[in-house]
Design a protein around this motif. Structure first.
Motif, PDB file in Angstrom:
ATOM      1  N   ARG B  97       0.841  -1.207   0.000  1.00 14.83           N
ATOM      2  CA  ARG B  97       0.000   0.000   0.000  1.00 14.83           C
ATOM      3  C   ARG B  97       0.869   1.246   0.000  1.00 14.83           C
ATOM      4  O   ARG B  97       0.574   2.224  -0.683  1.00 14.83           O
ATOM      5  CB  ARG B  97      -0.925  -0.041   1.222  1.00 14.83           C
ATOM      6  CG  ARG B  97      -1.886   1.110   1.364  1.00 14.83           C
ATOM      7  CD  ARG B  97      -2.971   1.160   0.310  1.00 14.83           C
ATOM      8  NE  ARG B  97      -3.876   0.027   0.377  1.00 14.83           N
ATOM      9  CZ  ARG B  97      -4.699  -0.334  -0.615  1.00 14.83           C
ATOM     10  NH1 ARG B  97      -4.733   0.358  -1.738  1.00 14.83           N
ATOM     11  NH2 ARG B  97      -5.476  -1.377  -0.499  1.00 14.83           N
ATOM     12  N   GLU B 100       1.992   1.874  -3.343  1.00 15.34           N
ATOM     13  CA  GLU B 100       0.920   2.314  -4.230  1.00 15.34           C
ATOM     14  C   GLU B 100       0.545   3.774  -3.986  1.00 15.34           C
ATOM     15  O   GLU B 100       0.188   4.507  -4.900  1.00 15.34           O
ATOM     16  CB  GLU B 100      -0.305   1.423  -4.017  1.00 15.34           C
ATOM     17  CG  GLU B 100      -1.250   1.485  -5.175  1.00 15.34           C
ATOM     18  CD  GLU B 100      -2.497   0.691  -4.898  1.00 15.34           C
ATOM     19  OE1 GLU B 100      -2.535  -0.476  -5.303  1.00 15.34           O
ATOM     20  OE2 GLU B 100      -3.422   1.234  -4.272  1.00 15.34           O
ATOM     21  N   ALA B 819      -3.769  -3.968  -2.108  1.00 14.87           N
ATOM     22  CA  ALA B 819      -2.630  -3.347  -2.786  1.00 14.87           C
ATOM     23  C   ALA B 819      -1.643  -4.398  -3.278  1.00 14.87           C
ATOM     24  O   ALA B 819      -0.961  -4.200  -4.264  1.00 14.87           O
ATOM     25  CB  ALA B 819      -1.934  -2.376  -1.831  1.00 14.87           C
ATOM     26  N   GLU B 824      -4.501  -8.968  -5.204  1.00 15.08           N
ATOM     27  CA  GLU B 824      -5.243  -8.119  -6.142  1.00 15.08           C
ATOM     28  C   GLU B 824      -5.521  -8.888  -7.422  1.00 15.08           C
ATOM     29  O   GLU B 824      -6.628  -8.836  -7.963  1.00 15.08           O
ATOM     30  CB  GLU B 824      -4.423  -6.861  -6.427  1.00 15.08           C
ATOM     31  CG  GLU B 824      -5.240  -5.680  -6.910  1.00 15.08           C
ATOM     32  CD  GLU B 824      -5.559  -5.749  -8.386  1.00 15.08           C
ATOM     33  OE1 GLU B 824      -6.619  -5.246  -8.760  1.00 15.08           O
ATOM     34  OE2 GLU B 824      -4.774  -6.340  -9.151  1.00 15.08           O
TER      35      GLU B 824
END
Lengths: 206, 836
Positions: B97, B100, B819, B824
């Motif tokens: 995360r 990202e 993430a 994902e």
């Protein structure tokens, strides 16, 4: 609660042009009403014209001088009549304009214009004991012509100086020469050359 | 015209000493929830703002800044309270995360109030003396002596008294010294090297910041003359086209270009309320706008005397200007004055506020800033609001200072001041937001607020503990609106944070099994002839629960009443000691035991009926002893119920249809109840372990009276056992209508419904006005819209919805997935082809 009413500003209830259209005894002023601003400007124009009469009216007759003064005063009231009054008064606007026009070319820091003194060669010399024992420290010594600590600090504080035409800053008296070991004629010459190159580099940047 | 330098000489938490010998109190305030509310609530928010504007006698500064967030701050919120050594997958997710978020414009809008405090008694001498001492110390390059403890304590007490006057919904708290330093730094660095605001008050430091040391003086250059280079260019500069302020922060050498815009008037006919919240809705401009209001509260008596004076002068002006033909202008003034006086006559509590509203936009270059200023002017003026605004020439610097605390109101700011009533200024509803979510937790969606992205977090445990709501989240939307993706990514996050997940999977391809199985030990019970695991309650549950659950299952399956003889038989057979004695540890054993009874007996007949049921193809997951039994402690359990046929509501409620129900449906109904009962036992088993049941088809839980009752029980009691529920629904009214406890589901997400009736039902369910056509249009056309010529929505706009959070706030969000690429990819793969 005025919930149902539309949301409005009521500045207009307080700010409206205050004009003078009548004399104290109730007679209407010709060409009126006048604002205080118009009156002030007309007064100033009248004063200036009267004081400079010898300069502009040398060859004129009294009548034509009078006509010219009246015309200038009336003209100034016409010009100033339609200048906006709100939100800022014209004086404030004028000062604002002046302020921008006269603002320093490098901005203002701590309420003072930033000025960068022109660079200049430092003169004077000091001799340092050049006993052989000191030789080994030559490698780590700062370049001989490094300015003292003061401009360094200034540069740290005002790093943008580097971006401009900045070169050397003024050197306070007494610390004119770098405390680097002065070893021989050759090395001091080299050092001087190095310091000159530094200056040129700065100029080239511009 | 005054020229200024940094006004602050010394500051500490919530207090700021200035060069002028005035001490300012500074608070951070919370924005009130405003998004999508009914008009009544909006009037309430306006009322609270009115009370705020009346709180301080004299001057006050209200300001709002758009604050960048550091991705690390977001990730810290994500891992708060999670033991990462126990949950390594969450550590990986947090790391992913962080990557990202890097590069995303993260941030939020925060609110400030700053008030200059009156000097009373000894401080009337002391403060000017102190500021003179500071000036002297600065001049001599000596250290400024810190403000003595006693003076700080006295000022803090004074500030606390003032803080009590701020209406409580704003939850004011003194701004920490770091926050105050940040505010100054932010003002210098907009669109340049702006830093993230500190998260909250610093914990330990006995650090007393000397303002001079921490907050540098900016280099100010109105019109950006220093960019023009040659002297000729500087001389020929056109000041009118360069109405901006160039600010250079000496500590970073970065330059920020800012344009200050002043609001000068409302449209001629005023603004309507609700709808006229020019500051509350400023983010609709599409620009990053900071704003400040320099307000001066005027007492009622003074207002009335001023009005009387204005009336006198106006009458005089009629007389003076009578000859000049300017009367129409005066008429306008007169009618405004009349209207204004009437307001004060009508409302005895009304007060006047004289204020200057400054809006700041910025850019990394002069052109960008000028362009932003032009766009903002266009937005507030002709294109949307029709307000009168201006970018004042030669006042940019003074206006910039006026947006900061500690600065006495510059004269040009006073000249630009507008006059109105407190309730009219309150209509700008300046401290409002549409942000939703919890301060910590797992990210489920993102929200775009003030042109900055913020992560919407949910912390189910903290929320249910603090707010007395069920640990439950429900999503409603049409097929393909993205609710399964939302539920799956939420379930995945919970699983990775250490929660146990039970999923009821009604998809024929076993999507939930795939979503949860990645990297996790997941047990899947496929209720079909291909079952690989057994969910026989006698094998799965502890003995005391087993009897109860099996009894109610058999009761529905074999359709007998609880007071019948059949019930007595099973009650005896399923009793713990009896089963121990006869080694009845599975349903098959019970069936065989019954069949071994004398042929004419009821027991034998029941055994035969049970055998009939056990021969259906679905019964394998119950009666096949060769299959391993599921482990109640498995991190993830999936019950595949796609092949179960469930009776319709009509079949359940109409007696003659009920009696004719097919065997498959009878079995389906009983199995469904059994699955739910098992899930409840599993989730309620450990009061220290968060366990969550998730189902995409709420109808399978709320469709029959028995499961609906279980569901209600769960919502009422689940909190104490850390048992949560996640629901997905196509039709809120049909699915939740029968559930009395629906109000306990605090968090609700409404996604796209192109059907207007369903959209209205969804709005009613989420607690918004179903009759509000604008809202209906949002749900039908503006949530992940599908363009006419396309078959799928714009990928950028997938997963949009209206979220109601634990605190009953509403906001528009966009659902996000995990993430980590590993998880994902799985979720994305499942939804490929489907509209997510």
């Amino acid at each position: 609660m005025s919930a149902g009413r539309p949301v409005k500003f009521y500045t207009r209830a307080r700010k409206f042009p205050r004009l003078l259209g009548k004399t104290l005894d109730g007679r209407t002023l010709p060409g009126g009403p006048y604002s205080i601003r118009q009156a002030v400007v007309a007064g100033v124009v009248l004063f200036v014209m009267a004081k400079t009469i010898s300069w502009w009216g040398g060859s004129m007759s009294g009548v034509s001088r009078g006509i010219l003064i009246v015309a200038a005063v009336l003209g100034s009231t016409v010009v100033t009549r339609n200048l906006p009054t709100f939100p800022r008064n014209p004086l404030s606007l004028l000062l604002g304009l002046l302020r921008v026009i006269t603002s320093p070319s490098r901005g203002r820091y701590r309420n003072r214009a930033i000025t960068i003194p022109a660079g200049g060669r430092v003169r004077g010399a000091a001799l340092i004991d050049d006993s052989p024992a000191e030789h080994h420290r030559l490698g780590e010594a700062p370049p001989p012509s490094q300015p003292d600590v003061e401009p360094e600090q200034l540069r740290e504080e005002l790093p943008f100086l580097d971006a401009g035409t900045a070169t050397a800053a003024p050197r306070p008296a007494g610390v004119d020469v770098a405390p680097a070991p002065t070893l021989s004629r050759v090395s001091s010459l080299l050092a001087a050359a190095a310091s000159n190159t530094g200056t040129h580099t700065g100029e080239r940047d511009e | 015209m005054s020229r200024r330098s940094m006004p602050a000489t010394w500051f500490t938490d919530g207090l700021l000493w200035t060069r002028e010998g005035v001490v300012w109190a500074i608070w951070r305030v919370r924005s009130l929830p405003y998004g999508l509310r009914p008009d009544r609530d909006k009037q309430g928010v306006r009322g609270v703002h009115t009370a705020l504007l009346r709180a301080f006698q004299g001057e006050a500064l209200y300001a709002s800044t758009v604050t960048p967030h550091d991705p690390a701050q977001v990730v810290e919120r994500m891992i708060a309270g999670v033991d990462l050594t126990q949950n390594p997958r969450w550590a990986l997710e947090a790391e992913a995360r962080l990557d990202e978020l890097e590069g995303l414009p993260l941030g939020e809008r925060i609110g400030w109030i700053a008030v200059p405090m009156r000097n009373t008694g000894w401080s009337r001498v002391q403060e000017p003396l102190r500021s003179a001492t500071y000036d002297l110390a600065d001049w001599l390059a000596l250290r400024r002596p810190p403000v003595e403890e006693a003076a700080v304590a006295a000022r803090r007490a004074q500030a606390d008294q003032l803080m009590k006057q701020i209406p409580r919904p704003f939850e004011p708290r003194p701004a920490s010294r770091l926050e105050i330093a940040w505010w100054f730094g932010h003002a210098m660095n907009r669109s340049a090297l702006d830093s993230a605001a500190p998260l909250g008050p610093p914990d330990d430091l006995e650090l007393r910041l000397h303002a001079g040391a921490v907050v540098g003086n900016p280099v100010l250059d109105e019109g950006g003359r220093s960019d023009l280079g040659s002297r000729l260019a500087q001389m020929s500069m056109d000041p009118l086209t360069r109405r901006f302020l160039k600010i250079t922060d000496p500590s970073t050498n970065a330059s920020s270009y800012q344009v200050q815009l002043v609001v000068l008037d409302t449209p001629p006919n005023g603004l309507a309320f609700p709808g006229g919240e020019w500051l509350g809705r400023i983010d609709e401009s599409g620009l990053e706008v900071d704003w400040a209001i320099r307000a001066d509260l005027v007492r009622r008596e003074k207002v009335q005397s001023e009005n009387a004076r204005a009336l006198r002068e106006l009458n005089d002006q009629y007389d003076q200007q009578g000859a000049g033909g300017l009367m129409s202008g005066l008429d306008k003034n007169a009618s405004t004055l009349g209207e204004y006086a009437q307001i004060f006559a009508d409302d005895e509590l009304e007060m006047e506020v004289s204020f200057t509203n400054i809006l700041t936009v910025s850019g990394p270059t002069a052109d960008a800033a000028i362009d932003a200023g032009r766009q903002l002017r266009e937005h507030l003026g002709p294109s949307v609001w029709k307000m009168k605004t201006s970018i004042e020439l030669g006042a940019q610097e003074d206006l910039w200072w006026a947006t900061l605390p500690g600065v006495a109101t510059p004269s040009v700011v006073r000249q630009l001041a507008q006059v109105t009533t407190t309730s009219n200024l309150a209509a700008a509803t300046f401290f409002t937001s549409t942000r939703v979510g919890d301060p910590t937790g797992f990210p489920i969606a993102e929200q775009v607020d003030a042109q900055r992205v913020s992560m919407v977090m949910l912390d189910m445990l903290a929320a249910s503990r603090n707010l007395d709501t069920a640990i439950a989240v429900a999503a409603c939307g049409e097929l393909g609106a993205g609710k399964s993706y939302f539920l799956m990514s939420m379930a995945r996050a919970l699983l990775d944070r250490g929660a146990q997940i039970i999923a009821i999977d009604r998809t024929p391809v076993g999507e939930w099994g795939r979503a949860l199985a990645a990297e996790t030990e997941t047990q899947i019970v496929d209720i079909s002839s291909e079952a690989t695991m057994s969910m026989d309650p006698l094998r799965v549950l502890p003995p005391q629960d087993a009897a109860e659950v099996t009894q109610s299952f058999l009761q529905v399956l074999m359709n007998f009443s609880s007071s019948s003889e059949e019930a007595d038989v099973f009650s005896t057979v399923l009793e713990h000691d009896y089963r121990d004695e006869h080694s009845l540890h599975s349903l098959l054993a019970v069936q065989q035991h019954l069949l071994s009874q004398p042929e004419a007996s009821l027991e034998h007949r029941l055994g035969k009926r049970l055998r009939t049921q056990s021969r259906t193809s679905f019964a394998r997951a119950l009666f096949d002893e060769s299959l391993p039994a599921i482990d109640m402690k498995a991190p993830a359990l999936v019950f595949g119920t796609a092949k179960l046929k469930l009776p319709s509501t009509d079949e359940l409620n109409t007696a003659h249809r009920h009696s004719q129900m097919s065997l498959e449906k009878v079995f389906g109904r009983a199995m469904n109840l059994l699955v739910f009962a098992l899930a409840r036992r599993i989730c309620f088993a450990d009061p220290l372990q968060l366990a969550v049941l998730v189902t995409d088809e709420t109808a399978s839980l709320t469709g029959s009276p028995e499961t609906c009752e279980e569901c209600g029980l769960w919502l009422r009691d689940g909190r104490k056992h850390l048992a949560g529920l996640l629901f997905g629904s196509h039709d809120a009214e049909a699915d939740f209508g029968a559930l009395v406890e629906v109000h306990l589901i605090a968090v609700r997400l409404l996604m796209r419904h192109r059907d207007e009736t369903l959209a209205r039902r969804g709005l009613a369910w989420i607690g918004l006005d179903p009759e509000d056509q604008d809202l209906v249009d949002v749900v039908t056309r503006d949530l992940s819209p599908i363009p006419d010529e396309a078959t799928a929505p714009d990928p950028q706009r997938r997963g949009e919805g209206i979220l109601r959070d634990f605190r009953n706030r509403y906001g528009r969000v966009k659902v996000i997935g995990p993430a980590r690429s590993e998880t994902e990819r799985v979720l994305h793969g499942i939804h490929k082809g489907a509209i997510v």
